[in-house]
Structure formats: C-alpha cells, structure tokens
Write an enzyme that holds these catalytic residues in place. Sequence first.
Site, PDB file in Angstrom:
ATOM      1  N   LYS A  13       0.823  -1.217   0.000  1.00 31.72           N
ATOM      2  CA  LYS A  13       0.000   0.000   0.000  1.00 31.72           C
ATOM      3  C   LYS A  13       0.853   1.261   0.000  1.00 31.72           C
ATOM      4  O   LYS A  13       0.656   2.156  -0.808  1.00 31.72           O
ATOM      5  CB  LYS A  13      -0.741   0.053   1.329  1.00 31.72           C
ATOM      6  CG  LYS A  13      -2.101  -0.209   1.378  1.00 31.72           C
ATOM      7  CD  LYS A  13      -2.839  -0.011   2.667  1.00 31.72           C
ATOM      8  CE  LYS A  13      -2.431  -0.718   3.897  1.00 31.72           C
ATOM      9  NZ  LYS A  13      -1.818   0.017   4.933  1.00 31.72           N
ATOM     10  N   ARG A  88     -10.196   1.546   8.014  1.00 31.76           N
ATOM     11  CA  ARG A  88      -9.739   0.184   8.289  1.00 31.76           C
ATOM     12  C   ARG A  88     -10.871  -0.688   8.803  1.00 31.76           C
ATOM     13  O   ARG A  88     -10.668  -1.863   9.066  1.00 31.76           O
ATOM     14  CB  ARG A  88      -8.644   0.242   9.345  1.00 31.76           C
ATOM     15  CG  ARG A  88      -7.267   0.048   8.782  1.00 31.76           C
ATOM     16  CD  ARG A  88      -6.299   0.081   9.939  1.00 31.76           C
ATOM     17  NE  ARG A  88      -5.107  -0.677   9.671  1.00 31.76           N
ATOM     18  CZ  ARG A  88      -4.032  -0.176   9.069  1.00 31.76           C
ATOM     19  NH1 ARG A  88      -4.015   1.054   8.655  1.00 31.76           N
ATOM     20  NH2 ARG A  88      -2.969  -0.925   8.889  1.00 31.76           N
ATOM     21  N   ARG A 123      11.067  -6.156   5.987  1.00 33.25           N
ATOM     22  CA  ARG A 123      10.878  -4.721   5.771  1.00 33.25           C
ATOM     23  C   ARG A 123      11.776  -3.872   6.676  1.00 33.25           C
ATOM     24  O   ARG A 123      11.976  -4.184   7.835  1.00 33.25           O
ATOM     25  CB  ARG A 123       9.410  -4.364   6.038  1.00 33.25           C
ATOM     26  CG  ARG A 123       9.135  -2.880   5.918  1.00 33.25           C
ATOM     27  CD  ARG A 123       7.714  -2.612   5.605  1.00 33.25           C
ATOM     28  NE  ARG A 123       6.840  -2.800   6.768  1.00 33.25           N
ATOM     29  CZ  ARG A 123       5.528  -2.539   6.731  1.00 33.25           C
ATOM     30  NH1 ARG A 123       4.971  -2.118   5.616  1.00 33.25           N
ATOM     31  NH2 ARG A 123       4.799  -2.732   7.786  1.00 33.25           N
ATOM     32  N   ARG A 156      10.382  -2.323  11.740  1.00 28.69           N
ATOM     33  CA  ARG A 156       9.313  -1.787  12.565  1.00 28.69           C
ATOM     34  C   ARG A 156       9.000  -2.723  13.725  1.00 28.69           C
ATOM     35  O   ARG A 156       9.035  -3.926  13.571  1.00 28.69           O
ATOM     36  CB  ARG A 156       8.051  -1.577  11.714  1.00 28.69           C
ATOM     37  CG  ARG A 156       7.910  -0.159  11.223  1.00 28.69           C
ATOM     38  CD  ARG A 156       6.881  -0.050  10.149  1.00 28.69           C
ATOM     39  NE  ARG A 156       5.569  -0.564  10.540  1.00 28.69           N
ATOM     40  CZ  ARG A 156       4.488  -0.449   9.775  1.00 28.69           C
ATOM     41  NH1 ARG A 156       4.578   0.168   8.612  1.00 28.69           N
ATOM     42  NH2 ARG A 156       3.347  -0.929  10.166  1.00 28.69           N
ATOM     43  N   ARG A 167      -1.896  -8.894  13.038  1.00 26.35           N
ATOM     44  CA  ARG A 167      -2.296  -7.809  12.133  1.00 26.35           C
ATOM     45  C   ARG A 167      -3.063  -8.369  10.941  1.00 26.35           C
ATOM     46  O   ARG A 167      -4.043  -7.788  10.484  1.00 26.35           O
ATOM     47  CB  ARG A 167      -1.069  -7.025  11.657  1.00 26.35           C
ATOM     48  CG  ARG A 167      -0.535  -6.093  12.742  1.00 26.35           C
ATOM     49  CD  ARG A 167       0.872  -5.664  12.448  1.00 26.35           C
ATOM     50  NE  ARG A 167       0.976  -4.873  11.224  1.00 26.35           N
ATOM     51  CZ  ARG A 167       2.086  -4.782  10.503  1.00 26.35           C
ATOM     52  NH1 ARG A 167       3.174  -5.435  10.861  1.00 26.35           N
ATOM     53  NH2 ARG A 167       2.097  -4.041   9.433  1.00 26.35           N
TER      54      ARG A 167
HETATM   55  P1  ADP Z   1       0.183  -1.783   7.886  1.00 24.19           P
HETATM   56  O1  ADP Z   1      -0.895  -1.485   6.901  1.00 24.19           O
HETATM   57  O2  ADP Z   1       1.422  -2.277   7.231  1.00 24.19           O
HETATM   58  O3  ADP Z   1      -0.266  -2.608   9.049  1.00 24.19           O
HETATM   59  P2  ADP Z   1       0.223   0.989   8.769  1.00 24.19           P
HETATM   60  O4  ADP Z   1       1.476   1.738   8.759  1.00 24.19           O
HETATM   61  O5  ADP Z   1      -0.854   1.396   7.849  1.00 24.19           O
HETATM   62  O6  ADP Z   1       0.692  -0.492   8.565  1.00 24.19           O
HETATM   63  O7  ADP Z   1      -0.388   0.977  10.245  1.00 24.19           O
HETATM   64  C1  ADP Z   1       0.371   0.538  11.349  1.00 24.19           C
HETATM   65  C2  ADP Z   1      -0.511   0.412  12.581  1.00 24.19           C
HETATM   66  O8  ADP Z   1      -1.084   1.695  12.911  1.00 24.19           O
HETATM   67  C3  ADP Z   1      -1.726  -0.502  12.433  1.00 24.19           C
HETATM   68  O9  ADP Z   1      -1.407  -1.849  12.656  1.00 24.19           O
HETATM   69  C4  ADP Z   1      -2.664   0.080  13.512  1.00 24.19           C
HETATM   70  O10 ADP Z   1      -2.310  -0.354  14.785  1.00 24.19           O
HETATM   71  C5  ADP Z   1      -2.410   1.574  13.425  1.00 24.19           C
HETATM   72  N1  ADP Z   1      -3.356   2.231  12.492  1.00 24.19           N
HETATM   73  C6  ADP Z   1      -3.057   2.812  11.304  1.00 24.19           C
HETATM   74  N2  ADP Z   1      -4.166   3.287  10.692  1.00 24.19           N
HETATM   75  C7  ADP Z   1      -5.199   2.989  11.513  1.00 24.19           C
HETATM   76  C8  ADP Z   1      -6.607   3.185  11.452  1.00 24.19           C
HETATM   77  N3  ADP Z   1      -7.198   3.773  10.400  1.00 24.19           N
HETATM   78  N4  ADP Z   1      -7.363   2.740  12.490  1.00 24.19           N
HETATM   79  C9  ADP Z   1      -6.811   2.144  13.552  1.00 24.19           C
HETATM   80  N5  ADP Z   1      -5.499   1.917  13.665  1.00 24.19           N
HETATM   81  C10 ADP Z   1      -4.685   2.329  12.671  1.00 24.19           C
END
Ligand code: ADP
Length: 210
Positions: A13, A88, A123, A156, A167
């Site tokens: 993404k 999400r 990563r 990370r 996740r």
């Molecule tokens: P990935 O899609 O690789 O899991 P992101 O960088 O998009 O990683 O998000 C990392 C973490 O941040 C998620 O696992 C979550 O805990 C939190 N997060 C990000 N965006 C949201 C959201 N819209 N709602 C709730 N938690 C979020």
Amino acid sequence: MKLIILAAPGAGKGTQAEVLSKHFDIPTISTGAILRKNIADGTTLGKIAEKYINDGKFVPDEVMIDIVKKRLSEDDCKNGFILDGFPRNIAQAEALDKADIEIDKVLTIEVEDEKIIERLSGRLECKKCGSSYHKEHKKPQVSGVCDNCGGALTAREDDKPEIIKDRLATYYKQTEPLKKFYADRGILKTAIGQEDISDTTAAVLKALEG
Ligand code: ADP
Ligand code: ZN
C-alpha cells in the site's frame, strides 16, 4: 482524484501510495506514518497509539477519525488525496460518509498471505522520513541508510512475526469487509500485487483507468 488504498499489511500500500501521489500530484495521507511520527516525537497521541500498534491492534476509531478529518480539511487535499491506512473498518468508512467526504475510487492490492509474511519480516523503514525498504526486494543504495534523507533504517516494532499474524487476522476480520462495502457502490478497483514493485504499479494504474 479522491482515492482510498485498501490492502493487507505488507501488500505494498505505502509503496504504491508514494508512486500514485507523484503520478496524480496529490498528497498521501498515511495514518500509520502519522502515528509513527507521533510516537517518535513522544506526543500524547503517540503515547496512546504506541501500545495498540505494538500489540498489533487498531488505535481507537474516535482517535483515527479525528486525525483524518482534520488532515483532509487542509488546503493541499482540495484537489484530491490518497488515503493509505484509513478506513480500516466499517465504522471508519461510515465516518467519512457522515463527514461528507466523497471518495472516487477504492483500490485494493491483492497479495497472498505467504508473500505478505515474507515481505513484512524483511521490511526496513526510515525512522526520519518513513520511506520503506526491503532487505532483498528494495535495497537502499547504502546498506542501513535511507536514500531519501540519509536517516537510519530499522525494522518496525510491529513487523515481528508473532505480531504480523495478529495484524493479518485483524485485517481479514475488520478491513476486508470494506471491499464489499465499496464494491456495492461500484467504485472498487482491484490490482494484483506482483513480485516486482513496477509490475504492481502497472497493474494499479491499469485498474484505476477503469
Ligand atoms: P500496515 O498497513 O502495514 O499494518 P500501517 O502503517 O498502515 O501499517 O499501520 C500501522 C498500525 O497503525 C496498524 O497496525 C494500527 O495499529 C495503526 N493504524 C493505522 N491506521 C489505523 C486506522 N485507520 N485505524 C486504527 N489503527 C490504525
Ligand atoms: Zn528517510
């Protein structure tokens, strides 16, 4: 173009968001990057977010909805934006509707679980600017150093194998139903995430043409 990118963690993404942001000349709003920046800066939001993220859990909806609404009201989002990591779940998608934020297209990038796990466990990310790399598939020019800003690259916290599993499970349970939510509106576009980043970009651009 007002675009949402909807994909499992590790499906690429963020990488595609970067490319599309340049291509369409619109900003990417990455909720994960915003949260990580707050954690690095030690803000109140960062302190709240940290324990959820490092547990593989979502940060509460109210917090996220607030952040996104504020960010989208800024000037640079007037001509369009790319939402990377939001919504999400259904509640977050409904919050966009409630705030009269209209979305043109929703892009989903499909990648097999096995590949996702392999990607996430390799990563590396720049703590300073958030650019992401991979030990094998997207090496920086100088090992351990960000091409963009010279910052140090680290894995990370939430890319540990046991947390990756959580996740992914959360993604399938909460985020994947959004595909149907947006397919029902006729705005869902699907691209297959190939081995190669440039192949995926080609598939993504093609999907967005339609
Ligand atoms: P990935 O899609 O690789 O899991 P992101 O960088 O998009 O990683 O998000 C990392 C973490 O941040 C998620 O696992 C979550 O805990 C939190 N997060 C990000 N965006 C949201 C959201 N819209 N709602 C709730 N938690 C979020
Ligand atoms: Zn950097």
